[in-house]
Scaffold this motif. Sequence first.
Motif, PDB file in Angstrom:
ATOM      1  N   PRO B 118       0.803  -1.137   0.081  1.00  0.00           N
ATOM      2  CA  PRO B 118      -0.150   0.042  -0.016  1.00  0.00           C
ATOM      3  C   PRO B 118       0.807   1.306  -0.186  1.00  0.00           C
ATOM      4  CG  PRO B 118       0.071  -0.879   2.121  1.00  0.00           C
ATOM      5  CD  PRO B 118       0.935  -1.665   1.442  1.00  0.00           C
ATOM      6  N   GLU B 119       0.097   2.359  -0.318  1.00  0.00           N
ATOM      7  CA  GLU B 119       1.161   3.679  -0.442  1.00  0.00           C
ATOM      8  C   GLU B 119       1.326   3.853   1.166  1.00  0.00           C
ATOM      9  OE1 GLU B 119      -1.589   6.573  -2.367  1.00  0.00           O
ATOM     10  OE2 GLU B 119      -2.550   6.864  -0.420  1.00  0.00           O
ATOM     11  N   THR B 120       2.482   4.852   1.610  1.00  0.00           N
ATOM     12  CA  THR B 120       2.700   4.907   2.934  1.00  0.00           C
ATOM     13  C   THR B 120       2.276   6.388   3.167  1.00  0.00           C
ATOM     14  OG1 THR B 120       4.884   6.020   2.427  1.00  0.00           O
ATOM     15  CG2 THR B 120       4.630   3.535   2.542  1.00  0.00           C
ATOM     16  N   ASP B 121       2.222   6.847   4.408  1.00  0.00           N
ATOM     17  CA  ASP B 121       2.039   7.869   5.006  1.00  0.00           C
ATOM     18  C   ASP B 121       3.150   8.829   4.628  1.00  0.00           C
ATOM     19  OD1 ASP B 121       3.270   6.455   6.742  1.00  0.00           O
ATOM     20  OD2 ASP B 121       3.234   8.028   8.154  1.00  0.00           O
ATOM     21  N   THR B 122       4.287   8.555   4.208  1.00  0.00           N
ATOM     22  CA  THR B 122       5.398   9.332   3.959  1.00  0.00           C
ATOM     23  C   THR B 122       5.522   9.684   2.460  1.00  0.00           C
ATOM     24  OG1 THR B 122       6.689   7.430   3.681  1.00  0.00           O
ATOM     25  CG2 THR B 122       6.769   8.660   5.698  1.00  0.00           C
ATOM     26  N   GLY B 123       4.178   9.097   1.600  1.00  0.00           N
ATOM     27  CA  GLY B 123       4.023   9.515   0.379  1.00  0.00           C
ATOM     28  C   GLY B 123       4.797   8.720  -0.771  1.00  0.00           C
ATOM     29  N   GLU B 124       5.497   7.337  -0.290  1.00  0.00           N
ATOM     30  CA  GLU B 124       5.736   6.347  -1.170  1.00  0.00           C
ATOM     31  C   GLU B 124       4.421   5.771  -1.747  1.00  0.00           C
ATOM     32  OE1 GLU B 124       9.047   5.419  -1.760  1.00  0.00           O
ATOM     33  OE2 GLU B 124       9.513   6.805  -0.542  1.00  0.00           O
ATOM     34  N   ALA B 125       4.577   5.726  -3.056  1.00  0.00           N
ATOM     35  CA  ALA B 125       3.572   5.176  -3.967  1.00  0.00           C
ATOM     36  C   ALA B 125       3.243   3.648  -3.717  1.00  0.00           C
ATOM     37  CB  ALA B 125       3.529   5.406  -5.218  1.00  0.00           C
ATOM     38  N   ALA B 126       2.104   3.171  -3.933  1.00  0.00           N
ATOM     39  CA  ALA B 126       1.671   1.837  -3.941  1.00  0.00           C
ATOM     40  C   ALA B 126       2.441   1.076  -5.029  1.00  0.00           C
ATOM     41  CB  ALA B 126      -0.030   1.624  -4.135  1.00  0.00           C
ATOM     42  N   LYS B 127       2.828  -0.134  -4.688  1.00  0.00           N
ATOM     43  CA  LYS B 127       3.594  -0.967  -5.786  1.00  0.00           C
ATOM     44  C   LYS B 127       3.332  -2.391  -5.545  1.00  0.00           C
ATOM     45  CE  LYS B 127       8.555  -1.445  -7.278  1.00  0.00           C
ATOM     46  NZ  LYS B 127       9.809  -0.932  -7.136  1.00  0.00           N
ATOM     47  N   ARG B 128       3.639  -3.052  -6.875  1.00  0.00           N
ATOM     48  CA  ARG B 128       3.258  -4.383  -7.064  1.00  0.00           C
ATOM     49  C   ARG B 128       4.860  -5.148  -7.104  1.00  0.00           C
ATOM     50  NH1 ARG B 128      -1.380  -6.780 -10.433  1.00  0.00           N
ATOM     51  NH2 ARG B 128      -2.386  -5.943  -8.589  1.00  0.00           N
ATOM     52  N   ILE B 129       4.799  -5.982  -6.071  1.00  0.00           N
ATOM     53  CA  ILE B 129       6.152  -6.836  -6.169  1.00  0.00           C
ATOM     54  C   ILE B 129       5.960  -8.180  -6.647  1.00  0.00           C
ATOM     55  CG2 ILE B 129       8.123  -7.648  -4.745  1.00  0.00           C
ATOM     56  CD1 ILE B 129       7.847  -4.572  -4.993  1.00  0.00           C
ATOM     57  N   LYS B 171      10.502 -11.706  -7.351  1.00  0.00           N
ATOM     58  CA  LYS B 171      11.205 -11.105  -8.547  1.00  0.00           C
ATOM     59  C   LYS B 171      12.141  -9.996  -8.135  1.00  0.00           C
ATOM     60  CE  LYS B 171       7.914 -12.787 -11.477  1.00  0.00           C
ATOM     61  NZ  LYS B 171       6.950 -12.333 -12.416  1.00  0.00           N
ATOM     62  N   PRO B 172      13.254  -9.569  -8.828  1.00  0.00           N
ATOM     63  CA  PRO B 172      14.003  -8.663  -8.549  1.00  0.00           C
ATOM     64  C   PRO B 172      13.365  -7.290  -8.600  1.00  0.00           C
ATOM     65  CG  PRO B 172      14.792  -9.516 -10.577  1.00  0.00           C
ATOM     66  CD  PRO B 172      13.580 -10.175 -10.053  1.00  0.00           C
ATOM     67  N   ASP B 173      12.125  -6.911  -7.928  1.00  0.00           N
ATOM     68  CA  ASP B 173      11.473  -5.659  -8.179  1.00  0.00           C
ATOM     69  C   ASP B 173      11.592  -4.872  -7.152  1.00  0.00           C
ATOM     70  OD1 ASP B 173      10.346  -6.883 -10.280  1.00  0.00           O
ATOM     71  OD2 ASP B 173       8.273  -7.384  -9.603  1.00  0.00           O
ATOM     72  N   LEU B 174      12.453  -4.912  -6.068  1.00  0.00           N
ATOM     73  CA  LEU B 174      12.669  -4.080  -5.032  1.00  0.00           C
ATOM     74  C   LEU B 174      13.582  -2.958  -5.373  1.00  0.00           C
ATOM     75  CD1 LEU B 174      12.001  -6.863  -2.328  1.00  0.00           C
ATOM     76  CD2 LEU B 174      10.615  -4.860  -2.365  1.00  0.00           C
ATOM     77  N   ARG B 175      13.566  -1.935  -5.017  1.00  0.00           N
ATOM     78  CA  ARG B 175      14.330  -0.901  -5.463  1.00  0.00           C
ATOM     79  C   ARG B 175      15.137  -0.062  -4.362  1.00  0.00           C
ATOM     80  NH1 ARG B 175      14.441  -3.546  -8.997  1.00  0.00           N
ATOM     81  NH2 ARG B 175      13.737  -3.096 -11.240  1.00  0.00           N
ATOM     82  N   SER B 176      14.784  -0.397  -3.058  1.00  0.00           N
ATOM     83  CA  SER B 176      15.614   0.271  -2.072  1.00  0.00           C
ATOM     84  C   SER B 176      15.425  -0.561  -0.560  1.00  0.00           C
ATOM     85  CB  SER B 176      14.855   1.637  -1.773  1.00  0.00           C
ATOM     86  OG  SER B 176      13.380   1.625  -1.151  1.00  0.00           O
ATOM     87  N   ALA B 177      16.422  -0.355   0.255  1.00  0.00           N
ATOM     88  CA  ALA B 177      16.453  -1.069   1.563  1.00  0.00           C
ATOM     89  C   ALA B 177      14.989  -0.916   2.235  1.00  0.00           C
ATOM     90  CB  ALA B 177      17.497  -0.371   2.454  1.00  0.00           C
ATOM     91  N   GLU B 178      14.296   0.323   2.015  1.00  0.00           N
ATOM     92  CA  GLU B 178      13.094   0.706   2.672  1.00  0.00           C
ATOM     93  C   GLU B 178      11.886   0.031   2.148  1.00  0.00           C
ATOM     94  OE1 GLU B 178      11.691   2.351   5.092  1.00  0.00           O
ATOM     95  OE2 GLU B 178       9.743   2.505   4.218  1.00  0.00           O
ATOM     96  N   GLU B 179      12.030  -0.121   0.765  1.00  0.00           N
ATOM     97  CA  GLU B 179      10.972  -0.649   0.058  1.00  0.00           C
ATOM     98  C   GLU B 179      11.092  -2.042   0.500  1.00  0.00           C
ATOM     99  OE1 GLU B 179       9.878   0.935  -3.988  1.00  0.00           O
ATOM    100  OE2 GLU B 179      10.896  -1.056  -4.414  1.00  0.00           O
ATOM    101  N   ALA B 180      12.349  -3.023   0.927  1.00  0.00           N
ATOM    102  CA  ALA B 180      12.581  -4.348   1.167  1.00  0.00           C
ATOM    103  C   ALA B 180      11.601  -4.450   2.533  1.00  0.00           C
ATOM    104  CB  ALA B 180      13.878  -4.701   1.352  1.00  0.00           C
ATOM    105  N   ARG B 181      12.040  -3.338   3.388  1.00  0.00           N
ATOM    106  CA  ARG B 181      11.353  -3.536   4.724  1.00  0.00           C
ATOM    107  C   ARG B 181       9.629  -3.239   4.624  1.00  0.00           C
ATOM    108  NH1 ARG B 181      10.229   0.676   8.236  1.00  0.00           N
ATOM    109  NH2 ARG B 181       9.713  -0.076  10.234  1.00  0.00           N
ATOM    110  N   ARG B 182       9.375  -2.605   3.839  1.00  0.00           N
ATOM    111  CA  ARG B 182       7.844  -2.476   3.509  1.00  0.00           C
ATOM    112  C   ARG B 182       7.270  -3.709   3.132  1.00  0.00           C
ATOM    113  NH1 ARG B 182       6.713   1.935  -0.831  1.00  0.00           N
ATOM    114  NH2 ARG B 182       4.615   1.343  -0.809  1.00  0.00           N
ATOM    115  N   PHE B 183       8.122  -4.286   2.064  1.00  0.00           N
ATOM    116  CA  PHE B 183       7.482  -5.806   1.729  1.00  0.00           C
ATOM    117  C   PHE B 183       7.628  -6.651   2.780  1.00  0.00           C
ATOM    118  CE2 PHE B 183       8.452 -10.080   0.323  1.00  0.00           C
ATOM    119  CZ  PHE B 183       7.572 -10.106  -0.901  1.00  0.00           C
TER     120      PHE B 183
END
Lengths: 99, 497
Positions: B118-129, B171-183
């Motif tokens: 889901p999108e985050t309160d810090t403004g990161e957009a929703a993303k499909r992994i 899949k290699p769809d994650l682009r940052s350490a923070e995104e990995a944590r969100r996943f």
Amino acid sequence: MAFSEQEIRQLARLARLELTAEEVRMVGPQLERILEFVQQLAELNTDQVEPMTTALDIQNCWAADQVADGLQRSAALANAPQADGEHFLVPPVLPGGNG
Amino acid sequence: MTATRDDHGRFPFETIIGLEVHVQLKTVSKLFCRCSTKFGAAPNTQICPVCLGLPGALPVINQQAIELSIRAGLALNCRIPEFTKWDRKQYFYPDLPKGYQISQYDLPICAEGYLDLPETDTGEAAKRIGLFRAHLEEDAGKSMHDETGGLTQSRIDLNRCGTPLLEIVTKPDLRSAEEARRFLLELKLLLTHLEISDCEMQEGSLRVDANVNLHISAGNQKVVTPIVEIKNMNSFRAVERAIGFESLRQYDEWEETGATIQTVSKRTFGWNDVREQTFVQREKEESADYRYFPDPDLIPVALPAERVDAIRAALGELPSQTRTRFETQYQLKPYDADVIVNQGPTLVRYFEAVAKVAGDAKRTSAWIQQDVMRTLKEQQCELNDFPIAAPTLGQLLRKVTEGSLDNARARDVFQYLLRHGGTLDEATKALGIEAVDQSELDLLCDRLLAENAKVIDDVRGGKQQALGALIGQAKRINPNVNPGQLRQRLLEKINAV
């Protein structure tokens, strides 16, 4: 098919076997004979045959998720080359491991 | 287009991350034998001939492990193939007594799928992994080596050996350490919600390996750095820090040595949590050497569509669906829906039960986030042990919404209920809270106005804030008086004169 000495040594390493130079020379031709024997199967045309994963004509044998008694620890450790009463003891391994 | 160096002297680069997540399934017995999977038992007390790999012992699949895997696969939008089988992965390690691990190679139980963040309160957009697959396999035992004790041997505990694991490969769809944590957070929420796994990294019921490399835009050139697999991360925070560290390390390594994916093969690094560094564990991957082949001791699994459909039908509402429903049914903001849903199904049920009685979902959301969640955190207690039952909190908030209790008094009641439990009536009685009826309110207003003629002049002169002093006095005379109602009545009386 012929095996190189290097291939034999690699196979031995994967199976954790220590082979002498003599044994490497001996094992190579033996493995070749085994593969040649199995190679006979390649004579058959299997293009239209789905690979088989089991020789048994049954599927779906499973058990309910219920705990049953295993071994007493003393019995489990009894045949270990080395144990400390609680653990199996082995030559030192690095933390982390495989898999 | 030519990419140029930034203020740190670095060319622009993108971090490419894929995760392999092992989750321990919540079965009471192991994957192929009926030994207990209970965590924390004395060493080597939950083992049998099957998990010890003794000659002649035969494995039998745990039906519940199949069930939980399908549940996970469906929740992760995976295709569930009709046929799945077991393969042996050969390697020698003391914590794996058989010399091979029973796993799944080419026909995993869950095929391709995805997880939406889901999108985050810090403004990161929703993303499909995207997910490549999820397969079932057995866990290995534990080896312990006490380096400080000068022990010349390692100790092996095989209790964990044979515990069911579901390995989920992204899949290699994650682009940052923070995104990995969100996943990982979203995955944990989903799997704990569906009671598939406890997902406790500290207890090892969730383990993460991260495959990381960089795509660097150096001038006119596109450079791809060698892939590194990071292991030994023991918390979500550690995963985030390890990936962050590793991406900069790879950038510096490329600057220093020019290593690329063409010149250096995949390596395995560990994560040192104390020094906050990654370090080399294995120089070369030897994945081709596992020599997978179908396990002849086990029978393949056929999954008829009806069985999968039945599990799908029983899934119920997933967290992402609950978020959307909270936004439409209760008009909660996405952020508020997210905070509540992310706490798990127990808090979701509590919220809905309180909101139903309170008749005011937004107030309920605010109180749960501020008062309930803070209390749980401060007292380190679980919602199941929370002393205020949902209907009681609902009744309390209803009184606030109706105006018969102000926020400050409601907080007093909340505190009383926290300490003593009981019903709302008992709490209000104990605190001496009684509803102030209209005639009492009138009498109080008349008394205050009679004693404070200057305030009347001030208010008429346009200084409404002068009423504040009267409200303070009123509270001292009768703590039960509702400031909002009092203020309104005072104004009516002043303007009526």
